[in-house]
Write a protein that holds these residues in place. Structure first.
Motif, PDB file in Angstrom:
ATOM      1  N   LEU A  70      51.065  41.465  41.315  1.00 46.59           N
ATOM      2  CA  LEU A  70      51.407  42.169  40.081  1.00 46.59           C
ATOM      3  C   LEU A  70      50.741  43.537  39.994  1.00 46.59           C
ATOM      4  CD1 LEU A  70      51.149  39.182  37.559  1.00 46.59           C
ATOM      5  CD2 LEU A  70      53.233  40.233  38.475  1.00 46.59           C
ATOM      6  N   ASP A  71      49.496  43.642  40.453  1.00 41.93           N
ATOM      7  CA  ASP A  71      48.733  44.894  40.343  1.00 41.93           C
ATOM      8  C   ASP A  71      47.778  44.985  41.525  1.00 41.93           C
ATOM      9  OD1 ASP A  71      47.393  47.147  39.623  1.00 41.93           O
ATOM     10  OD2 ASP A  71      46.642  46.393  37.714  1.00 41.93           O
ATOM     11  N   PRO A  72      48.236  45.505  42.674  1.00 39.76           N
ATOM     12  CA  PRO A  72      47.445  45.468  43.905  1.00 39.76           C
ATOM     13  C   PRO A  72      46.077  46.148  43.813  1.00 39.76           C
ATOM     14  CG  PRO A  72      49.716  46.100  44.357  1.00 39.76           C
ATOM     15  CD  PRO A  72      49.553  46.118  42.872  1.00 39.76           C
ATOM     16  N   GLY A  73      45.942  47.193  43.028  1.00 38.71           N
ATOM     17  CA  GLY A  73      44.682  47.922  42.996  1.00 38.71           C
ATOM     18  C   GLY A  73      43.740  47.520  41.883  1.00 38.71           C
ATOM     19  N   ARG A  74      44.098  46.488  41.130  1.00 38.83           N
ATOM     20  CA  ARG A  74      43.300  46.151  39.950  1.00 38.83           C
ATOM     21  C   ARG A  74      41.890  45.686  40.302  1.00 38.83           C
ATOM     22  NH1 ARG A  74      44.719  41.594  35.322  1.00 38.83           N
ATOM     23  NH2 ARG A  74      42.726  41.739  34.216  1.00 38.83           N
ATOM     24  N   ASP A  75      41.752  44.841  41.326  1.00 43.03           N
ATOM     25  CA  ASP A  75      40.434  44.311  41.675  1.00 43.03           C
ATOM     26  C   ASP A  75      39.449  45.423  41.990  1.00 43.03           C
ATOM     27  OD1 ASP A  75      41.126  41.725  41.259  1.00 43.03           O
ATOM     28  OD2 ASP A  75      41.415  41.201  43.362  1.00 43.03           O
ATOM     29  N   VAL A  76      39.886  46.383  42.790  1.00 46.68           N
ATOM     30  CA  VAL A  76      38.993  47.484  43.164  1.00 46.68           C
ATOM     31  C   VAL A  76      38.649  48.326  41.946  1.00 46.68           C
ATOM     32  CG1 VAL A  76      38.765  49.592  44.539  1.00 46.68           C
ATOM     33  CG2 VAL A  76      39.801  47.548  45.550  1.00 46.68           C
ATOM     34  N   ARG A  77      39.640  48.622  41.101  1.00 45.74           N
ATOM     35  CA  ARG A  77      39.373  49.425  39.910  1.00 45.74           C
ATOM     36  C   ARG A  77      38.378  48.735  38.987  1.00 45.74           C
ATOM     37  NH1 ARG A  77      44.972  49.736  39.692  1.00 45.74           N
ATOM     38  NH2 ARG A  77      44.973  48.507  37.765  1.00 45.74           N
ATOM     39  N   ASP A  78      38.607  47.437  38.766  1.00 44.86           N
ATOM     40  CA  ASP A  78      37.710  46.698  37.874  1.00 44.86           C
ATOM     41  C   ASP A  78      36.303  46.624  38.455  1.00 44.86           C
ATOM     42  OD1 ASP A  78      39.784  46.318  36.156  1.00 44.86           O
ATOM     43  OD2 ASP A  78      40.133  44.209  36.671  1.00 44.86           O
ATOM     44  N   ALA A  79      36.213  46.352  39.754  1.00 42.86           N
ATOM     45  CA  ALA A  79      34.902  46.238  40.391  1.00 42.86           C
ATOM     46  C   ALA A  79      34.172  47.575  40.400  1.00 42.86           C
ATOM     47  CB  ALA A  79      35.061  45.710  41.817  1.00 42.86           C
ATOM     48  N   GLN A  80      34.904  48.670  40.636  1.00 43.79           N
ATOM     49  CA  GLN A  80      34.276  49.991  40.633  1.00 43.79           C
ATOM     50  C   GLN A  80      33.756  50.337  39.241  1.00 43.79           C
ATOM     51  OE1 GLN A  80      34.031  52.370  43.521  1.00 43.79           O
ATOM     52  NE2 GLN A  80      32.426  52.817  42.022  1.00 43.79           N
ATOM     53  N   ARG A  81      34.542  49.989  38.225  1.00 44.81           N
ATOM     54  CA  ARG A  81      34.124  50.256  36.852  1.00 44.81           C
ATOM     55  C   ARG A  81      32.870  49.454  36.500  1.00 44.81           C
ATOM     56  NH1 ARG A  81      38.660  49.666  34.795  1.00 44.81           N
ATOM     57  NH2 ARG A  81      38.534  47.458  34.227  1.00 44.81           N
ATOM     58  N   GLU A  82      32.830  48.192  36.900  1.00 46.65           N
ATOM     59  CA  GLU A  82      31.655  47.373  36.636  1.00 46.65           C
ATOM     60  C   GLU A  82      30.437  47.903  37.378  1.00 46.65           C
ATOM     61  OE1 GLU A  82      31.191  44.805  34.658  1.00 46.65           O
ATOM     62  OE2 GLU A  82      33.242  44.734  33.903  1.00 46.65           O
ATOM     63  N   PHE A  83      30.652  48.378  38.614  1.00 44.80           N
ATOM     64  CA  PHE A  83      29.526  48.893  39.402  1.00 44.80           C
ATOM     65  C   PHE A  83      28.984  50.197  38.824  1.00 44.80           C
ATOM     66  CE2 PHE A  83      27.992  51.390  43.145  1.00 44.80           C
ATOM     67  CZ  PHE A  83      26.839  50.651  43.361  1.00 44.80           C
ATOM     68  N   ASP A  84      29.873  51.019  38.311  1.00 45.91           N
ATOM     69  CA  ASP A  84      29.431  52.295  37.734  1.00 45.91           C
ATOM     70  C   ASP A  84      28.599  52.082  36.474  1.00 45.91           C
ATOM     71  OD1 ASP A  84      30.691  53.685  39.734  1.00 45.91           O
ATOM     72  OD2 ASP A  84      32.523  54.048  38.588  1.00 45.91           O
ATOM     73  N   LEU A  85      28.906  51.017  35.713  1.00 37.66           N
ATOM     74  CA  LEU A  85      28.220  50.801  34.427  1.00 37.66           C
ATOM     75  C   LEU A  85      27.817  49.336  34.277  1.00 37.66           C
ATOM     76  CD1 LEU A  85      30.645  52.835  32.140  1.00 37.66           C
ATOM     77  CD2 LEU A  85      28.345  53.536  32.826  1.00 37.66           C
ATOM     78  N   PRO A  86      26.635  48.911  34.729  1.00 35.89           N
ATOM     79  CA  PRO A  86      25.663  49.648  35.536  1.00 35.89           C
ATOM     80  C   PRO A  86      25.801  49.286  37.010  1.00 35.89           C
ATOM     81  CG  PRO A  86      24.647  47.692  34.680  1.00 35.89           C
ATOM     82  CD  PRO A  86      26.097  47.645  34.239  1.00 35.89           C
ATOM     83  N   PRO A  87      25.182  50.050  37.916  1.00 37.23           N
ATOM     84  CA  PRO A  87      25.275  49.763  39.354  1.00 37.23           C
ATOM     85  C   PRO A  87      24.276  48.693  39.788  1.00 37.23           C
ATOM     86  CG  PRO A  87      24.034  51.778  39.014  1.00 37.23           C
ATOM     87  CD  PRO A  87      24.503  51.327  37.645  1.00 37.23           C
ATOM     88  N   THR A  88      24.480  47.452  39.331  1.00 42.34           N
ATOM     89  CA  THR A  88      23.571  46.359  39.686  1.00 42.34           C
ATOM     90  C   THR A  88      23.947  45.774  41.047  1.00 42.34           C
ATOM     91  OG1 THR A  88      24.959  44.684  38.637  1.00 42.34           O
ATOM     92  CG2 THR A  88      23.318  45.791  37.239  1.00 42.34           C
ATOM     93  N   ALA A  89      23.029  44.975  41.606  1.00 43.79           N
ATOM     94  CA  ALA A  89      23.292  44.344  42.898  1.00 43.79           C
ATOM     95  C   ALA A  89      24.481  43.388  42.803  1.00 43.79           C
ATOM     96  CB  ALA A  89      22.043  43.590  43.364  1.00 43.79           C
ATOM     97  N   HIS A  90      24.573  42.654  41.698  1.00 39.86           N
ATOM     98  CA  HIS A  90      25.700  41.726  41.519  1.00 39.86           C
ATOM     99  C   HIS A  90      27.023  42.481  41.478  1.00 39.86           C
ATOM    100  CE1 HIS A  90      28.549  39.204  39.249  1.00 39.86           C
ATOM    101  NE2 HIS A  90      27.954  38.203  39.872  1.00 39.86           N
ATOM    102  N   ASN A  91      27.061  43.582  40.760  1.00 42.90           N
ATOM    103  CA  ASN A  91      28.293  44.370  40.682  1.00 42.90           C
ATOM    104  C   ASN A  91      28.625  45.020  42.015  1.00 42.90           C
ATOM    105  OD1 ASN A  91      28.733  43.718  38.009  1.00 42.90           O
ATOM    106  ND2 ASN A  91      27.702  45.533  37.207  1.00 42.90           N
ATOM    107  N   GLN A  92      27.603  45.349  42.779  1.00 46.46           N
ATOM    108  CA  GLN A  92      27.845  45.914  44.106  1.00 46.46           C
ATOM    109  C   GLN A  92      28.467  44.868  45.026  1.00 46.46           C
ATOM    110  OE1 GLN A  92      24.388  47.507  46.265  1.00 46.46           O
ATOM    111  NE2 GLN A  92      25.690  49.233  46.794  1.00 46.46           N
ATOM    112  N   MET A  93      28.015  43.617  44.911  1.00 45.64           N
ATOM    113  CA  MET A  93      28.614  42.535  45.685  1.00 45.64           C
ATOM    114  C   MET A  93      30.082  42.369  45.324  1.00 45.64           C
ATOM    115  SD  MET A  93      25.505  39.781  45.381  1.00 45.64           S
ATOM    116  CE  MET A  93      26.599  38.395  45.652  1.00 45.64           C
ATOM    117  N   ARG A  94      30.397  42.437  44.039  1.00 47.38           N
ATOM    118  CA  ARG A  94      31.784  42.297  43.603  1.00 47.38           C
ATOM    119  C   ARG A  94      32.632  43.446  44.140  1.00 47.38           C
ATOM    120  NH1 ARG A  94      34.247  42.724  37.457  1.00 47.38           N
ATOM    121  NH2 ARG A  94      36.405  42.316  38.048  1.00 47.38           N
ATOM    122  N   LEU A  95      32.106  44.666  44.089  1.00 44.38           N
ATOM    123  CA  LEU A  95      32.837  45.823  44.598  1.00 44.38           C
ATOM    124  C   LEU A  95      33.093  45.691  46.098  1.00 44.38           C
ATOM    125  CD1 LEU A  95      34.053  48.647  44.301  1.00 44.38           C
ATOM    126  CD2 LEU A  95      31.744  49.588  44.524  1.00 44.38           C
ATOM    127  N   ALA A  96      32.092  45.231  46.833  1.00 49.51           N
ATOM    128  CA  ALA A  96      32.255  45.058  48.279  1.00 49.51           C
ATOM    129  C   ALA A  96      33.374  44.075  48.588  1.00 49.51           C
ATOM    130  CB  ALA A  96      30.941  44.580  48.892  1.00 49.51           C
TER     131      ALA A  96
END
Length: 248
Positions: A70-96
């Motif tokens: 349905l939305d191929p780029g959604r996961d990356v967008r959501d993960a990048q947004r979470e990592f930017d605010l704030p850039p925690t280790a958990h959010n970095q794992m999700r972005l990776a």
């Protein structure tokens, strides 16, 4: 009767304690499990056991497949947004993980390597994710360097997934005997369709015709009995397999 119930609670707590030790969980779980056998077992099941179970992983795979269509780029967008605010280790794992799933392998490797330098450096999920990213990015030797120590230290951690990634890495660096042995070991222990398909692909590529035909027969039998939804989840894998079979 109360003694029977109490004994059952301690037996369940003991099973989860064995699971915790075999999979390298934090030792404080043992204290929780035996201090509060009923509540501790329930909490362990929800927090540690269920998220790593094969049933839970299959459910997440199905949900991600639908969302990706349905939305191929959604996961990356959501993960990048979470990592930017704030850039925690958990959010970095999700972005990776999102970058790897989206095929952005170089960026995924970069994020996983950063995770391996942080507080989750020894986390088995991070190590497995980093190994997958390295294989996808054409760096199988790096994946082997991550997974061999992990398998030695935590043999009970997702042995089917670790085994398949490690076997693929062995094959990519030309260690074919080890690759074949690892694929066969995973098939013998777990017998999943992905493991059988990967073993068949390896066998076809290495002239092991009898082995390939054996696995192809098992796979064809399984495919005939799959629902349309299950077949769609394995569509990319079956395309690879069909192409390899038709290749002269």
């Amino acid at each position: 009767m109360p003694f029977i119930g109490l004994g059952l609670h301690f037996f369940i707590a003991l099973l989860f304690a064995i699971h915790a030790l075999r999979t390298g969980r934090q030792m404080y779980w043992l204290l929780i499990l035996f201090s509060f056998p009923l509540l501790g077992s329930l909490v362990y099941f929800v927090v540690e056991y269920l998220p790593s179970s094969r049933l839970e992983r299959r459910g997440r795979i199905a949900a991600r497949a639908i969302q990706k269509n349905l939305d191929p780029g959604r996961d990356v967008r959501d993960a990048q947004r979470e990592f930017d605010l704030p850039p925690t280790a958990h959010n970095q794992m999700r972005l990776a993980g999102a970058l790897l799933a989206a095929g952005q392998t170089a960026q995924a490797v970069e994020q996983y390597e950063a995770c391996l330098r942080g507080p989750f450096a020894g986390d088995a999920e991070v190590i497995l994710g980093a190994a997958r990213a390295h294989v996808a990015n054409g760096q199988p030797a790096n994946a082997i360097g991550l997974l061999e120590p992990l398998q030695e230290k935590q043999p009970g951690f997702r042995p089917d997934d670790v085994g398949l990634v490690l076997a693929g890495a062995y094959a990519a660096v030309g260690r074919q005997d080890q690759a074949g042995a690892k694929y066969e070991s995973v098939v013998e222990r777990f017998g999943g369709i992905e493991a059988r398909a990967e073993l068949a692909l390896w066998a076809l590529a290495n002239g092991q015709d009898a082995l390939a035909q054996r696995e192809l027969k098992e796979i064809e039998h399984a495919r005939r009995h799959m629902t349309a939804h299950t077949r769609s989840l394995h569509q990319a894998l079956f395309k690879r397999l069909d192409a390899a079979v038709q290749r002269p």
